[in-house]
Motif scaffolding. Structure first.
Motif, PDB file in Angstrom:
ATOM      1  N   ARG A   6     -98.552 -46.012  25.181  1.00  0.00           N
ATOM      2  CA  ARG A   6     -97.919 -46.697  26.310  1.00  0.00           C
ATOM      3  C   ARG A   6     -98.052 -48.212  26.174  1.00  0.00           C
ATOM      4  O   ARG A   6     -97.109 -48.945  26.438  1.00  0.00           O
TER       5      ARG A   6
ATOM      6  N   ALA B 192     -95.602 -49.411  23.540  1.00  0.00           N
ATOM      7  CA  ALA B 192     -94.243 -49.399  24.082  1.00  0.00           C
ATOM      8  C   ALA B 192     -94.032 -50.570  25.044  1.00  0.00           C
ATOM      9  O   ALA B 192     -92.980 -51.213  25.019  1.00  0.00           O
ATOM     10  N   LEU B 193     -95.009 -50.849  25.876  1.00  0.00           N
ATOM     11  CA  LEU B 193     -94.904 -51.987  26.795  1.00  0.00           C
ATOM     12  C   LEU B 193     -94.842 -53.307  26.033  1.00  0.00           C
ATOM     13  O   LEU B 193     -94.058 -54.198  26.373  1.00  0.00           O
TER      14      LEU B 193
ATOM     15  N   GLY C  49     -91.447 -53.643  24.494  1.00  0.00           N
ATOM     16  CA  GLY C  49     -90.508 -53.967  25.558  1.00  0.00           C
ATOM     17  C   GLY C  49     -90.596 -55.424  25.975  1.00  0.00           C
ATOM     18  O   GLY C  49     -89.574 -56.083  26.199  1.00  0.00           O
TER      19      GLY C  49
ATOM     20  N   VAL D 286     -88.990 -57.587  23.235  1.00  0.00           N
ATOM     21  CA  VAL D 286     -87.537 -57.504  23.305  1.00  0.00           C
ATOM     22  C   VAL D 286     -87.027 -58.322  24.493  1.00  0.00           C
ATOM     23  O   VAL D 286     -86.056 -59.076  24.378  1.00  0.00           O
ATOM     24  N   LEU D 287     -87.661 -58.196  25.638  1.00  0.00           N
ATOM     25  CA  LEU D 287     -87.267 -58.958  26.821  1.00  0.00           C
ATOM     26  C   LEU D 287     -87.404 -60.453  26.581  1.00  0.00           C
ATOM     27  O   LEU D 287     -86.523 -61.236  26.968  1.00  0.00           O
TER      28      LEU D 287
END
Length: 155
Positions: free
Chosen positions: A9, A12-13, A16, A19-20
């Motif tokens: 997790r 993945a965070l 993310g 990417v953001l």
């Protein structure tokens, strides 16, 4: 094995968030790097040949009376007659008595064609060459607007 889910997790965070951050960086760059809107001036226009400029007369329409909708009506009439109306708006004051056509590129013939399309007397075609404007002529609507072709009753 219980550590695998939180670790996955977290990865993945983190992905993310990266990417953001990249998306935000691209958006910020495009906001800063883009030109500031449509060009309103072209200093090279006066030197351009007629082949490059084209034969369409580019016009701006200014409401010098203050009655809503006058400039839009004139714009539509001119567009229907094949002119390219590039800007419509109010004049700096609303005390213009006679409608005027102002030549902006030292081409009185084009200004006269605009005047003829609107039914403006040739004596009200003047010249104020402005190389900083990207247009051929200015239509300045005056209090005599009811005499112009766009406002005549057609039956």
């Amino acid at each position: 094995m219980s550590n695998a889910k939180p670790r996955t997790r977290n990865i993945a965070l983190n992905v993310g968030l990266v990417v953001l951050a990249m998306v935000c960086a691209v958006l910020l760059y495009s906001l800063i790097a883009r030109p500031g809107g449509a060009p309103t001036a072209n200093p090279d226009r006066a030197a351009a040949s007629d082949d490059l400029v084209g034969s369409v007369i580019q016009v701006e329409v200014r409401n010098g009376v203050g009655i809503a909708g006058l400039a839009a009506t004139v714009m539509q009439h001119l567009r229907d007659d094949g002119f390219d109306v590039v800007e419509v708006g109010n004049h700096s004051s609303f005390d213009v008595e006679r409608t005027q056509i102002i030549d902006r590129i030292d081409d009185m013939e084009s200004a006269r064609r605009v005047a003829q399309a609107l039914g403006v007397d040739p004596e009200h075609v003047t010249q104020d060459v402005r190389e900083d404007l990207y247009l051929d002529a200015t239509v300045l609507i005056g209090s005599d607007y009811e005499t112009l072709r766009p406002f005549q009753q057609t039956e």
